[in-house]
Each structure stands twice: as C-alpha cells, then as structure tokens.
Design a protein around this motif. Sequence first.
Motif, PDB file in Angstrom:
ATOM      1  N   VAL A 157      -9.634 -18.741  -7.296  1.00 21.02           N
ATOM      2  CA  VAL A 157     -10.912 -19.387  -7.587  1.00 21.02           C
ATOM      3  C   VAL A 157     -10.725 -20.548  -8.552  1.00 21.02           C
ATOM      4  CG1 VAL A 157     -13.102 -19.052  -8.779  1.00 21.02           C
ATOM      5  CG2 VAL A 157     -12.354 -17.398  -7.073  1.00 21.02           C
ATOM      6  N   SER A 158      -9.849 -20.361  -9.536  1.00 19.30           N
ATOM      7  CA  SER A 158      -9.651 -21.416 -10.527  1.00 19.30           C
ATOM      8  C   SER A 158      -9.066 -22.660  -9.871  1.00 19.30           C
ATOM      9  CB  SER A 158      -8.737 -20.917 -11.647  1.00 19.30           C
ATOM     10  OG  SER A 158      -7.387 -20.901 -11.201  1.00 19.30           O
ATOM     11  N   LEU A 159      -8.183 -22.456  -8.899  1.00 22.53           N
ATOM     12  CA  LEU A 159      -7.581 -23.594  -8.201  1.00 22.53           C
ATOM     13  C   LEU A 159      -8.647 -24.362  -7.420  1.00 22.53           C
ATOM     14  CD1 LEU A 159      -4.931 -25.043  -7.606  1.00 22.53           C
ATOM     15  CD2 LEU A 159      -4.693 -23.640  -5.561  1.00 22.53           C
ATOM     16  N   ILE A 160      -9.484 -23.595  -6.703  1.00 23.07           N
ATOM     17  CA  ILE A 160     -10.558 -24.244  -5.938  1.00 23.07           C
ATOM     18  C   ILE A 160     -11.503 -24.974  -6.890  1.00 23.07           C
ATOM     19  CG2 ILE A 160     -12.532 -23.821  -4.414  1.00 23.07           C
ATOM     20  CD1 ILE A 160     -10.978 -21.335  -3.406  1.00 23.07           C
ATOM     21  N   ALA A 161     -11.872 -24.274  -7.980  1.00 23.31           N
ATOM     22  CA  ALA A 161     -12.803 -24.871  -8.938  1.00 23.31           C
ATOM     23  C   ALA A 161     -12.238 -26.168  -9.502  1.00 23.31           C
ATOM     24  CB  ALA A 161     -13.078 -23.893 -10.078  1.00 23.31           C
ATOM     25  N   PHE A 162     -10.933 -26.152  -9.728  1.00 22.20           N
ATOM     26  CA  PHE A 162     -10.295 -27.333 -10.297  1.00 22.20           C
ATOM     27  C   PHE A 162     -10.298 -28.498  -9.309  1.00 22.20           C
ATOM     28  CE2 PHE A 162      -6.563 -29.985 -10.877  1.00 22.20           C
ATOM     29  CZ  PHE A 162      -6.747 -30.394 -12.196  1.00 22.20           C
ATOM     30  N   LEU A 163     -10.060 -28.183  -8.028  1.00 21.76           N
ATOM     31  CA  LEU A 163      -9.881 -29.241  -7.035  1.00 21.76           C
ATOM     32  C   LEU A 163     -11.189 -29.813  -6.505  1.00 21.76           C
ATOM     33  CD1 LEU A 163      -6.830 -27.909  -4.997  1.00 21.76           C
ATOM     34  CD2 LEU A 163      -6.898 -29.828  -6.617  1.00 21.76           C
ATOM     35  N   VAL A 164     -12.241 -28.997  -6.434  1.00 26.26           N
ATOM     36  CA  VAL A 164     -13.469 -29.417  -5.768  1.00 26.26           C
ATOM     37  C   VAL A 164     -14.004 -30.768  -6.261  1.00 26.26           C
ATOM     38  CG1 VAL A 164     -15.950 -28.874  -5.614  1.00 26.26           C
ATOM     39  CG2 VAL A 164     -14.252 -27.223  -4.843  1.00 26.26           C
ATOM     40  N   ILE A 207      -5.694  -7.270  -8.104  1.00 25.46           N
ATOM     41  CA  ILE A 207      -6.397  -8.040  -7.080  1.00 25.46           C
ATOM     42  C   ILE A 207      -7.406  -8.987  -7.732  1.00 25.46           C
ATOM     43  CG2 ILE A 207      -8.030  -7.863  -5.162  1.00 25.46           C
ATOM     44  CD1 ILE A 207      -6.610  -5.249  -4.406  1.00 25.46           C
ATOM     45  N   LEU A 208      -8.107  -8.476  -8.745  1.00 24.64           N
ATOM     46  CA  LEU A 208      -9.081  -9.300  -9.465  1.00 24.64           C
ATOM     47  C   LEU A 208      -8.400 -10.523 -10.079  1.00 24.64           C
ATOM     48  CD1 LEU A 208     -11.469  -6.841 -11.330  1.00 24.64           C
ATOM     49  CD2 LEU A 208     -11.885  -8.264  -9.329  1.00 24.64           C
ATOM     50  N   GLY A 209      -7.222 -10.293 -10.695  1.00 26.31           N
ATOM     51  CA  GLY A 209      -6.487 -11.383 -11.323  1.00 26.31           C
ATOM     52  C   GLY A 209      -6.120 -12.448 -10.308  1.00 26.31           C
ATOM     53  N   LEU A 210      -5.601 -12.021  -9.155  1.00 33.78           N
ATOM     54  CA  LEU A 210      -5.206 -12.968  -8.119  1.00 33.78           C
ATOM     55  C   LEU A 210      -6.405 -13.743  -7.601  1.00 33.78           C
ATOM     56  CD1 LEU A 210      -2.575 -10.883  -6.131  1.00 33.78           C
ATOM     57  CD2 LEU A 210      -2.178 -12.876  -7.590  1.00 33.78           C
ATOM     58  N   MET A 211      -7.527 -13.018  -7.438  1.00 29.86           N
ATOM     59  CA  MET A 211      -8.744 -13.663  -6.960  1.00 29.86           C
ATOM     60  C   MET A 211      -9.166 -14.773  -7.919  1.00 29.86           C
ATOM     61  SD  MET A 211     -11.295 -10.766  -5.553  1.00 29.86           S
ATOM     62  CE  MET A 211     -12.847 -11.577  -5.738  1.00 29.86           C
ATOM     63  N   LEU A 212      -9.136 -14.435  -9.209  1.00 29.88           N
ATOM     64  CA  LEU A 212      -9.559 -15.417 -10.217  1.00 29.88           C
ATOM     65  C   LEU A 212      -8.647 -16.640 -10.220  1.00 29.88           C
ATOM     66  CD1 LEU A 212     -10.762 -13.354 -13.280  1.00 29.88           C
ATOM     67  CD2 LEU A 212     -12.029 -15.047 -11.950  1.00 29.88           C
ATOM     68  N   LEU A 213      -7.358 -16.407 -10.000  1.00 24.68           N
ATOM     69  CA  LEU A 213      -6.407 -17.505  -9.962  1.00 24.68           C
ATOM     70  C   LEU A 213      -6.745 -18.449  -8.811  1.00 24.68           C
ATOM     71  CD1 LEU A 213      -3.842 -18.284 -11.589  1.00 24.68           C
ATOM     72  CD2 LEU A 213      -2.518 -17.391  -9.671  1.00 24.68           C
TER      73      LEU A 213
END
Lengths: 334, 314
Positions: free
Chosen positions: B19-26, B11-17
């Motif tokens: 988050v990384s997408l959001i972080a990249f797009l923002v 679950i942690l791994g999926l969450m980080l993935l």
Amino acid sequence: MNKRDEPLLVIEDLKVAFPGQSAPVIDGLSLTLDRGEVLALVGESGSGKSMTALSLMRLLPSGGAITGGRIRFDGEDVLSLPDRQMNRLRGGRMAMLFQQPQAMLDPTSRVSAQIAEPLRLHRGLGRRAAMGRVLDLLRDVGIPDPAVRARCFSHELSGGMAQRVMMAAALSGDPDMLIADEPTTALDVTVQAQILRLIDEERRKRNLATLLITHDLAVVAALADRVAVMYAGRIVEEGPAKAVLESPQHPYTQALMRCSLLVPDPHGQLLSIPGSGTHARELTCGCRFHPRCSAASQHGLVSRCMRSEPALKPDADGHVTRCWAVETEKETAA
Amino acid sequence: MLARLLQRLLILGLMLLGVSLIAFLVPFVSGGDPVRTILMSRVRDLAVDPAAVEAMRVHLGLDRPLPVQYGTWLWQALQGDLGYSFTSGRPVASEIGRALGVSVTLALTALGIAAAVAIPLGTLAATRPGGTVDSATTLMIQTFVATPEYWLAPMGILVFALYLGWLPSAGWTSWSSLVLPAMVLSLRPMAYFTQVTRATMMDVLQAPYITAARSRGLSMRQTVMRHGLRNGSLPVVTFFALWLAGLLGGSVVIEVIFAIPGMGRLLYEAVVNRDVPMLQGGFVSIVALSILINTIADILYVALNPAVRSGHAH
C-alpha cells in the motif's frame, strides 16, 4: 371431571395443520398420560410424532397451528392459557428433550446459564443459588467435573454430554411431565443406552410422566408402560406396551415389528415395509395405511379399506386398534 | 493460535508495504507537475520562471531518482514523519492526526446512532415478518438508501439551522456542530445495519436453540434478549468495521458541505492542490487505519462467538 381422577395429560381430538397443505399433519389425535407413566409414541418420520410433542408445548414451527381439539394438563386447558401462564407451564411443569442436543444449546451462551433459566424463572432462585443448583443437577445427570462443564459452550460437548446437559435443564424446573422427542436418535449407539438409562432413572426418582417419542421398538420394550403407534397423523393402535409388542393387531404395527431387530427374522434377513411412509399431509382416502397394507388384500377388503377410514376399536384389556381387517376378524370370531 | 497470529501480522506488514508503494506512486502517475502547480498558485502567473521551478524541485527533493525518494519517504514515514505539506508547509503527520480525530469522532457518532437504531429495529422487524413494524422498516430502509447526502445535508441545514435555529449550520466548534452531520451521515449505514440485523435475526429465530429456550419457559422477549441478540448482532460487528473504515476518508460530501476539517476534506483539498506529501501520507494513514479497524473487528467477532474462538467455526 374431578381434577384428581383425570390423568395428568389429556389430549382430545387434536388437529394440527399448516396453511397451504392439503391435509392436516395431525388429525383427531387423542391420548392420555398419567402421573409417573411412560407412554411411547411410535411411528415413521413424518407421522406427526414431533408435531404432537410441540403442540403440547404450544411451540409449533411458524405457520403451524392447532386447528381443533383440546389439551388438558393437570386440569388446565393448555390451548386457551394466556401466554404468561403458558410460559410458566413450559420448563416449570412440562419439559422437553430434543433429537439434536447440540443444536438445542445456544452456541454463544454457557451451559450453566441455560440450565439455570428454569431455576430463576420458575423456582425464583437468585444467581448464586441457581449456580449451586446447576452443579447439583449436572452431577445428577452424570456429568463428571460439573464445575468445569458448567462453563462450557455447546461446541465443547459431545452429543451425549449435550443431551445430559439438556436433561439437567429439563429437570431444573422440577416438572411433572417430560417430553422426550427421539432423545437418542442422533447419538452413538453406546451412548444411546446411557441416555435412556438416565431418563429412566430420573423419571422414576421424580415420578415424572414421560412421553417418549421414538421409532425404536427396543426402546419401547425397555421403558414404556403403554404404546401408541402413529401413522400419517393419527393413532392406529394403542395399548399396554407388553400387549402391543407381544400381539400387535394393526398390520402397520405388525410390519414395524417385523422390521425391528427386536424380533429376529428366522431367515436372517433385514426386512422393510414396502412403499414409502405416507406423510400426514398427503391426501389419502379411507385407511391411511391401505396402499402399503398386506391385510387389506388378504381379507378381500381392499374396496372397504379404500373407501372409509376405520375407527379405533377397543378389545378387552384397553388395547385399541384402527383396522377393518381386525374388526372383521373379531366379528367372525364372535 | 500464536502461529496464526504471527502469520496474520506478517501478512498485514506485507500489505502495508504494498500500500505504501502505491500511495507513494499515485501522485506521480496522476500526471502534471506539482512544482509548477505550487508556484503557479503562489505567484498567480502562468509564465513561471524555469529557474525557480528547478530550485523548488531541488528544495523539495523531487530531483532525485524515484526509488531513492521512496526509500527516504518510507524510512521517515516509519518514524512518524510524513514530510511537509506543499501548500501549507506544516507537517503532514500532525495535519492528518488532527483531521483523523475529527473524522473518527464524526464516523463513530454516526455509526453509533445507526447501530443504536438498527439493532432494536431490525430485531423487532424480524420477530413479526410482514407485520406493521416490518413493513415500515422496509420502507425506511429503501428511503434512506435512496436519499443522497448532498440533498439531505442542505435540507437538514435549512430546517434545523436556518428555520428552527436549533443547531449550527456548519463548522466544527462545539458538540452541537456534530449533531446534524452525524445524523445525516448515519442514515445510510442505519438502513444497511437494519437490513442485516433483520435478515440474521430471522435466521436466528428459526434456530433450534430458540425453540429449546422457549421450552424452558422464556418468553419470546426474554428469548430474543438472551439468545437472539448476541447471535444476531455478530454480522453487524463486521459491517460496523467496514463502514467505519469507509467513512474515515469517505465522508467528503458531508465534510465539505458542513465545513468540517476532517480527513475527507483534507484529502479533497490535497487532490485539488496536488499536494503530493499530503496525498501520500493521507492515503497510507487511512489504509493502515482500515486494516487496524478490521483486525479489531475480527478479534471482537471471535470474542463474541465462542465456537470460532476454539476453531469450531461452522
């Protein structure tokens, strides 16, 4: 009075009240308990049994206060003792068992640490010596594998096991008096007998004065030397266990006997006392039991029972009763 | 137990993935052209040469399709490479590492002070509800919660740095420069921790096992120390972790006022300068660290509470 002649525990005219409540929860209670004696305190929930026990320890829940009376324990005035000396009394000279043994153990602390507390506080044992003694005590109270169990937490124990642990903790300070507040009520029926047997064995071995609080008359018959029956914060009948159980005088005690499975009803019915138990804090005039009493109407005494409260009147063999009907009967017989 | 742990990690791994997408797009969603911004800030001219803009875009790799950019960025991020800052040109990862070190020091000191005051104070207040200590504590809590940091920080500088001259007014040079910002930062969490400790301790002190401990002859003080504190400080562990995660990137006001080169200030400047790699890397690092901290707090909570440890949570 000489310390030697006096019973170990003397309660005189004890009053306990909670602020904001109309009536005291314990009103003028007097009792004595001798060394090695078992006194059973019997009554319905809310009659003030547990409050009596907690008063002896001066551990009433917050808000509750002892507003009158005296408690003497081994010649010492318990109610005026400074806190330090009171702490020495608790666990060291008087110990307590409770109704919900599992809730009485700290969930984050090992069983051994809790049993060791009285040893270290009252017997001055070091950590290592205390741990050795804890294992002995666990063995004494019939816990198999003491070394393993000592390291357990409360949630890893069954109710019966937890009560045995509480017993070990109670005995560890080598007290003179054990207060057992419904020690088996929360346990499985099969375990109840084991715990009662354990209490009986240990108190014989150690000559423990025992105040046994219960609502189970079968327990009284099996263990108690004397019985005091409480109703709404006061004692209504008291005497030798045999005498009270065989010829209960007070209508409330008689009713309790009829409800008990100790004396089977000839018609095979389960009986109950009509009405609900008067809580001590409810304000009632006259005899506290009169609203539920059958004797009051039978003897045409209703107005008297309603107006004034009877006093505890003794008969020949130290059996005392608080009832107008009993008194009237005796007068007419005499 | 192991299955639960693995499930948790997944679950942690999926969450980080995510988050990384959001972080990249923002940074892209927020509008404006980063290339134009950079060039404008460098040449200080509003009329930027379109050819230069295009050349820069290609140079930074911003001309490629977004999915490709994301894939490259993620792949490099997993290897610890978060790219280079648009403004300073230095590696984002090392900039963030340095700033995080500063912020973690500041946050841990502040929260340490907060907990060290709050746990004894909250406990003391709970032992005598309505007493003097309790009333004073309540007043303190309300004051600290209501006092804004942007007022308190300058006041602290005025009194301790300028008037008394005990502490430096700003910067990050020695241990003494940590004192004032940590104190200012500690007050709010201190108020919350005290409140939580007080409330929990009130419950704990009513617990049957407290009466039982007293019946064995422990004084009130001994009972609180042996059976109260451990049970009563459990929620503080959770709160500590939440605050730590929050303070890592969230002490912007303090870091800006005291000129502390921490995470808050780094991100603040990255936003102002539209520094895309810095924003992406900073955001991902902070979230990853928060998740890590909360996981550690959960483990600690279990370690402190044996009933949870064996799945007997009440």
